[in-house]
Design a protein around this motif. Structure first.
Motif: not given
Lengths: 546, 317
Positions: A306-313, A315-316, A319-320, A374, B71, B144-145
């Motif tokens: 989640f903090v590795a630079g993947i896209s926001l969407y 990540a959503l 998470s779901f 998240l 969520f 943030q990485d």
């Protein structure tokens, strides 16, 4: 219970043949299980030794016991040894190997020689890994993140990567063997709906082993090739993507968490009905939740990123899906607890471990919910919170399940009882030591202590909790060593167990202890559901003496 | 609360702690009660119960409902954390084994220290020159990485002056635990004092402009007549039509990639003739170039170093 001394002449799998060759060339699943038991126990103590050094270093804020590089190798090799050489093979290759054929009424696994081969592959892999350790070790963390592992580390990444690559084949072959065995070797009348939950859970585990392991194997080969041939797949300066590695790594390594925990759930699903004298509550739901975990477990890998630079969407979405995979785990916990309702409960050692498992797995699972959320994950990711979380699942869950299972089936495996008083004492020590070791780490993580820190002298306020954790680890170590001692002792001095000391259901208890080489003199015919405890007498009260 | 993100994160965290405590104690208490009430005694037999569909549905649906709330709650916070306000003050960060290098727009540079004013939206534009690092300020609840080969961003608004820990959270080699520093949050007046101290050779964008000349970029990317490369005025923040028909947004990562791997995304109507500058410019120089190209979209061409609070034509991400 008749405690008539078993005539020495009675042939079982242990005394059928003697000599080292009879072990090294055996194709008996029970003997192979014991080969695995010895090997993974040895690796457990190797990994445990590294853990000891980690905890001693963190006793003081300054990096004063080990060099920074040494410390980095210690946590890397602790993780790699424990995950790939202990936890993944632990319950499946020992208890699964020993019990699955017996539980379904078969003489052996479907491919006995492949079963032996998988042990040899494990030994080659473990040997290579030990060589890696003795030639200087590896410092990439157990996660091998690129480009550190591929371009920057000066340690023995290639040896470690190849060792884990090879160990993967052992795991794949075991999974293959279990899947085919469960499909093809069930005794007459042993329908899918009558399978013990132990078998269901191992079936789900085997599917993950088959589908997931090739991915980590190829990924580690890519790292090895990147180091040797300079491929550039993960090298950003040549258009490669270091984050791609993380996707590939977690595509296996998240499901691998379920390879480690599902077999423990398998054990708990056997122990709780036996010591409650009750049919398991909601058999179908417990069985299907294993399959649900295996399937959804493949779709949640990027929650490690989640903090590795993947896209926001994305990540959503991840998470779901992660919240969804928590539901079948919750179902299991509720069903095990409900199984005890109106039971006739006794608290022998296996039951203590099973209850400990429920408690610690509940904490491990709920803290997983923190990490699925998240906004919270952003803060606690890569801190000691994560360390605590997965140790609650991997140790509180997987290791307690393993210990519980070893105690439960010890009489079947060896024909002898372990000393019950010592067993209960060790179980309590493990539970206390474990919580003292890892609970403080949740707090450390929330305070911001990053994982893999060798020195925290700028943050001396973290020392108190670290001291607690190290103190807990030494108690935990006692809890691990005790069973080693009294179980070895019981091999010679333990009471004769008899066929079914717990009066448990299941075909494995309907054959002598230790079982004969081919398990059953006649192929059993199954006419009843699993866990028909109303038809079983109560076991003899176990004496606490010795 | 040290930053704008801290309270929302702590609230959901506290909710989770309470939920977990209730659940865990509930399970423990249930087991304890069952253990006492149903312990094995003579003359009492276990009551065989198959299961209960209603119970199974109940304890599947209720957790699922709670999970969906969590969520949504977590997602809203995350969405906010990942969406920097348009007029944030931009600061460039370069991670390397084992230090943090900071470049302010106005030209100040720092190592392992980040000085920022209180109550202003700060957007960090971060990259690494070697392995993956992770920029972590625990008290701000942000992390943030920092990844080699591209920019990632992080934004926050510090709300209380003070000094806060800065950590590297992603294992990066020998001195990983020494890759720490501090974030100094200052009152506006203190910040002005800090900004005016030290020796500064031009703003980041001005340095970028100098580099633009020195590296010969300006021979092709001309502002007066159409050169062999596109005129960069007003390009940043706008969609760019590529040769292969795709359209990409000209953000920091696009500018960066176009300098290092020019053939990756060639602008429609131009030839792939630009040489790569991989290995010829440092990460800090790249940042200066990016800041310069960005400045070309904020003010008349060439007038670099102008205040950054002009509204950009589009969001950066």
């Amino acid at each position: 219970m008749a405690t008539v001394a078993v005539p020495v002449e009675q042939k079982n799998y242990l005394n059928a043949e003697y000599g080292i060759r009879s072990w090294l060339f055996t194709t008996d699943h029970k003997r192979i299980a014991l080969l695995y038991l010895v090997s993974i126990t040895a690796m457990f103590f190797v990994g445990g030794f590294f853990a000891l050094l980690i905890r001693l270093e963190l006793l003081t804020p300054a990096g004063d016991l080990l060099l920074a590089d040494t410390y980095n190798k210690m946590f890397s090799m602790h993780g790699q040894v424990m995950v790939f050489f202990f936890l993944i093979p632990s319950i499946p290759a020992v208890l699964g190997n020993f019990l699955i054929p017996m539980m379904i009424g078969a003489k052996d696994l479907a491919f006995p020689r492949i079963n032996l081969l998988s042990w040899y592959i494990y030994i080659v892999a473990a040997g290579l890994y030990l060589w890696c350790i003795f030639s200087g070790g590896v410092d990439t963390g157990w996660t091998f993140y690129t480009p550190y592992s591929s371009l920057f580390s000066n340690t023995h990444v290639i040896e470690a990567g190849l060792a884990i690559f090879i160990a993967g084949f052992s795991s794949i072959l075991t999974g293959l063997n279990f899947v085919v065995t469960v499909h093809r070797m069930r005794a007459p009348g042993m329908t899918w709906g009558r399978l013990p939950l132990f078998v269901w859970s191992h079936y789900a585990t085997s599917i993950i082993m088959l589908l997931g392991t090739p991915v980590i194997a190829i990924t580690l080969v890519l790292v090895v090739l990147e180091r040797t041939l300079n491929l550039g797949i993960f090298d950003p300066s040549r258009g490669g993507d270091p984050v791609l590695f993380q996707h590939l790594f977690w595509f296996y390594s998240h499901p691998a968490v379920y390879i480690m925990i599902l077999p423990s759930m398998a054990v708990v699903s056997e122990i709780i009905p036996c010591f409650s004298r009750k049919r398991v509550f909601g058999y179908t739901f417990v069985a299907m939740s294993s399959i649900g975990i295996a399937v959804i477990g493949f779709l949640v890998w990027a929650h490690h990123m989640f903090v590795a630079g993947i896209s926001l969407y994305s990540a959503l979405v991840f998470s779901f899906l992660t919240f969804l995979v928590a539901v079948p785990s919750a179902i299991k916990v509720f069903n095990w607890t409900a199984t005890m309702y109106k039971g006739s409960l006794s608290f022998s050692t296996p039951m203590l471990y099973a209850i400990g498992f429920i408690g610690l797995f509940t904490i491990g699972g709920l803290t997983g919910v923190f990490l699925a959320t998240l906004g919270v994950d952003v803060h606690v990711h890569d801190t000691y919170f994560v360390i605590a979380h997965f140790h609650y699942v991997m140790v509180g869950g997987a290791v307690l399940g393993f210990l519980g299972g070893m105690h439960f089936w010890w009489p079947k495996i060896t024909g002898r009882l372990y000393p019950e008083g010592w067993g209960r004492l060790a179980a309590v020590i493990v539970f206390i030591g474990f919580n003292l070791t890892f609970f403080p780490q949740f707090i450390l993580g929330y305070l911001g202590m990053p994982r893999r820190y060798w020195d925290y002298s700028h943050m001396p306020e973290w020392q108190g909790l670290n001291v607690l954790s190290t103190a807990g680890a030494s108690i935990l170590a006692v809890g691990y060593l005790l069973p080693m001692v009294y179980m070895l002792w019981s091999l010679r001095y333990g009471k004769i167990a008899g066929d079914n000391p717990w009066q448990a259901t299941g075909l494995e208890w309907k054959t002598p202890s230790p079982p004969p080489t081919f398990n059953f003199d006649e192929t059993p015919i199954v006419t009843e559901e699993a866990y028909e405890y109303d038809k079983m007498p109560l076991p003899e009260e176990v004496s606490l003496e010795r | 609360m040290a930053s704008n993100h801290a309270l929302p994160v702590d609230l959901v965290y506290i909710f989770l702690v309470v939920l977990s405590a209730v659940m865990t104690l509930g399970i423990f208490a249930t087991i304890a009660v069952f253990g006492l009430k149903y312990r094995r005694r003579h003359g009492r037999e276990a009551h065989q119960i198959e299961g209960s569909l209603i119970l199974e549905i109940t304890w599947s649906v209720i957790p699922l409902g709670i999970f969906m709330v969590l969520f949504g709650w977590g997602a809203v916070i995350y969405f906010h954390e990942r969406t920097p306000p348009r007029d944030s003050t931009e600061i460039y960060v370069v991670g390397k084994q084992w230090m943090w290098k900071i470049q302010h727009q106005e030209g100040q540079r720092e190592i392992n220290e980040l000085h920022i004013p209180v109550d202003r939206d700060i957007k960090l534009i971060m990259t690494s020159q070697d392995v993956i690092h992770s920029f972590f300020i625990p008290e701000f609840r942000v992390k943030q990485d920092v990844i080699p080969g591209r920019y990632t961003t992080l934004w926050f608004r510090a709300t209380t002056p003070g000094t806060y820990h800065l950590f590297c959270a992603q294992f990066c080699g020998t001195e990983h635990s020494g890759m720490i520093g501090q974030v100094v949050v200052m009152n506006p007046s203190d910040y002005q004092n800090w900004m005016s101290g030290g020796t500064i050779v031009g703003s980041l964008a001005q340095n970028g402009q100098t580099l633009f000349q020195q590296l010969g970029c300006s021979t092709c990317h001309r502002f007066d007549v159409q050169g062999r490369g596109p005129n960069l005025t007003g390009v940043f923040g706008k969609p760019v039509q590529l040769q292969d028909g795709r359209t990409v947004l000209a953000d920091e990562n696009y500018v960066r990639e176009s300098i290092l791997i020019p053939t990756a995304k060639v602008v429609s109507g131009f030839q792939p003739i630009m040489p790569s500058f991989q290995g010829q410019v440092s990460e800090e120089q790249l940042n200066a170039l990016v800041a310069y190209v960005k400045s070309l979209s904020q003010a008349p061409a060439g007038a670099a170093g102008t205040p950054t609070n002009n509204p950009g034509p589009a969001a950066n991400q």
